[in-house]
Write an enzyme that holds these catalytic residues in place. Sequence first.
Site, mmCIF file in Angstrom:
data_model
loop_
_atom_site.group_PDB
_atom_site.id
_atom_site.type_symbol
_atom_site.label_atom_id
_atom_site.label_comp_id
_atom_site.label_asym_id
_atom_site.label_seq_id
_atom_site.Cartn_x
_atom_site.Cartn_y
_atom_site.Cartn_z
ATOM 1 N N ALA A 67 45.090 -116.298 1.522
ATOM 2 C CA ALA A 67 44.155 -115.286 1.987
ATOM 3 C C ALA A 67 43.953 -114.319 0.823
ATOM 4 C CB ALA A 67 44.729 -114.566 3.190
ATOM 5 N N GLY A 112 47.678 -118.687 3.154
ATOM 6 C CA GLY A 112 46.630 -119.178 4.048
ATOM 7 C C GLY A 112 46.105 -120.551 3.645
ATOM 8 N N GLU A 115 48.544 -122.928 5.048
ATOM 9 C CA GLU A 115 48.345 -122.932 6.507
ATOM 10 C C GLU A 115 47.080 -123.717 6.887
ATOM 11 O OE1 GLU A 115 48.818 -118.538 6.446
ATOM 12 O OE2 GLU A 115 50.046 -118.882 8.219
ATOM 13 N N GLU A 135 54.285 -115.390 1.449
ATOM 14 C CA GLU A 135 53.927 -114.098 2.061
ATOM 15 C C GLU A 135 55.040 -113.062 1.983
ATOM 16 O OE1 GLU A 135 52.982 -116.993 3.223
ATOM 17 O OE2 GLU A 135 50.951 -116.862 4.042
HETATM 18 N N1 COA Z 1 43.919 -113.463 -3.304
HETATM 19 C C1 COA Z 1 43.071 -112.859 -4.161
HETATM 20 N N2 COA Z 1 42.898 -113.250 -5.428
HETATM 21 C C2 COA Z 1 43.625 -114.292 -5.841
HETATM 22 C C3 COA Z 1 44.539 -114.962 -5.025
HETATM 23 C C4 COA Z 1 44.671 -114.502 -3.691
HETATM 24 N N3 COA Z 1 45.485 -115.088 -2.812
HETATM 25 N N4 COA Z 1 45.123 -115.952 -5.743
HETATM 26 C C5 COA Z 1 44.589 -115.897 -6.967
HETATM 27 N N5 COA Z 1 43.689 -114.896 -7.039
HETATM 28 C C6 COA Z 1 42.866 -114.488 -8.179
HETATM 29 C C7 COA Z 1 43.661 -113.722 -9.224
HETATM 30 O O1 COA Z 1 43.800 -112.368 -8.863
HETATM 31 C C8 COA Z 1 42.793 -113.924 -10.431
HETATM 32 O O2 COA Z 1 41.679 -113.076 -10.323
HETATM 33 P P1 COA Z 1 41.183 -112.211 -11.621
HETATM 34 O O3 COA Z 1 40.861 -113.250 -12.667
HETATM 35 O O4 COA Z 1 39.990 -111.474 -11.115
HETATM 36 O O5 COA Z 1 42.342 -111.362 -12.000
HETATM 37 C C9 COA Z 1 42.278 -115.349 -10.249
HETATM 38 O O6 COA Z 1 42.403 -115.633 -8.867
HETATM 39 C C10 COA Z 1 43.083 -116.371 -11.035
HETATM 40 O O7 COA Z 1 44.432 -116.245 -10.665
HETATM 41 P P2 COA Z 1 45.618 -116.014 -11.734
HETATM 42 O O8 COA Z 1 46.730 -115.302 -11.020
HETATM 43 O O9 COA Z 1 45.098 -115.375 -12.954
HETATM 44 O O10 COA Z 1 46.004 -117.520 -12.041
HETATM 45 P P3 COA Z 1 47.418 -118.077 -12.515
HETATM 46 O O11 COA Z 1 47.174 -119.487 -12.898
HETATM 47 O O12 COA Z 1 48.033 -117.162 -13.498
HETATM 48 O O13 COA Z 1 48.349 -118.025 -11.203
HETATM 49 C C11 COA Z 1 48.854 -118.352 -8.864
HETATM 50 C C12 COA Z 1 48.048 -118.824 -10.083
HETATM 51 C C13 COA Z 1 48.358 -119.136 -7.669
HETATM 52 C C14 COA Z 1 50.339 -118.623 -9.081
HETATM 53 C C15 COA Z 1 48.625 -116.838 -8.644
HETATM 54 O O14 COA Z 1 47.238 -116.573 -8.666
HETATM 55 C C16 COA Z 1 49.173 -116.308 -7.351
HETATM 56 O O15 COA Z 1 50.366 -116.127 -7.218
HETATM 57 N N6 COA Z 1 48.278 -116.060 -6.364
HETATM 58 C C17 COA Z 1 48.655 -115.484 -5.115
HETATM 59 C C18 COA Z 1 49.274 -116.525 -4.203
HETATM 60 C C19 COA Z 1 49.718 -115.904 -2.896
HETATM 61 O O16 COA Z 1 50.601 -115.068 -2.851
HETATM 62 N N7 COA Z 1 49.090 -116.346 -1.804
HETATM 63 C C20 COA Z 1 49.411 -115.912 -0.492
HETATM 64 C C21 COA Z 1 48.531 -114.825 -0.072
HETATM 65 S S1 COA Z 1 48.875 -114.348 1.607
#
Ligand code: COA
Length: 261
Positions: A67, A112, A115, A135
Amino acid sequence: MSENRYVRTRIDDAIATVVIDRQSKLNALNRQVVAEIDGAFAALRDEGSVRAVILTGAGDKAFVAGADIGVLAGMDPLSGVGVSREGQDILRRIELFPKPVIAAVGGYALGGGCELALACHLRVASDRARFGLPEVSLGIIPGYGGTVRLTRVVGLGRAVEMILSGDMVGAERAAEIGLANMVVPHEELLERTRTFAGRMTRNAPVALEMALKSIYQAVESPMDQAQATEATMFGLLASTDDMKEGMAAFLEKRKARFSGR
Ligand code: COA
């Protein structure tokens, strides 16, 4: 098929592919994305030519990275319940979809996104897939049915481990614990998922629908009630042209041609 911003659908040979495309945010789910996913499934529900649906994420990095944390950060208790209920309802409609739904996961399926994959009936993982429910690292818990479905799919001990640690699991481990039905080379993800879907779409559509109903109701009911449901579905199928065709084809040693009636 539609004028969505983030979700597109294409249909080839009885199989629809729904693609979530918000690559700049790793396909993260905001309200519009989930509404468009819901709309895509609603449109496919009564589309007689479609016998299975593949749900996937655009790009090479993510199925769906969760999400949208930017949106979640602004929630209060009341809107939090609303966000959770809205997502739960949409995922529940996918779970209750009357045709097989397969998630093709070629990268991150987190929060999400995990999920959403769990709400699909089946999951095909590429060797780059990473599943996780992180989460608790954000101070929340899974809110789109994850605490319920992960437990059902992988068992209590593994679900508790994944949810409390927030750790990701790779494709091989996901297959080992039953979270993924199979692992395929990344470059072949969609093609192999289509072949997998084809193993279902060759069968009688109403029987597939009744099988899904019976399986999912069984998970939620006591044994006697579950078996009664199974018997009702079994009996109902005797009214279909497809049962007659399937059995006639077997006896005549030919391939069945199912009409879906
Ligand atoms: N919500 C909003 N934005 C998200 C996102 C999320 N769940 N997951 C990734 N993004 C965005 C990042 O903020 C980034 O945006 P930006 O370029 O404007 O800063 C873009 O997507 C690319 O992600 P980035 O983190 O730079 O890629 P990465 O390869 O370094 O890392 C992940 C990948 C998936 C490990 C990392 O993005 C992450 O941990 N995301 C969140 C996962 C999460 O906690 N999900 C559960 C949410 S309830």
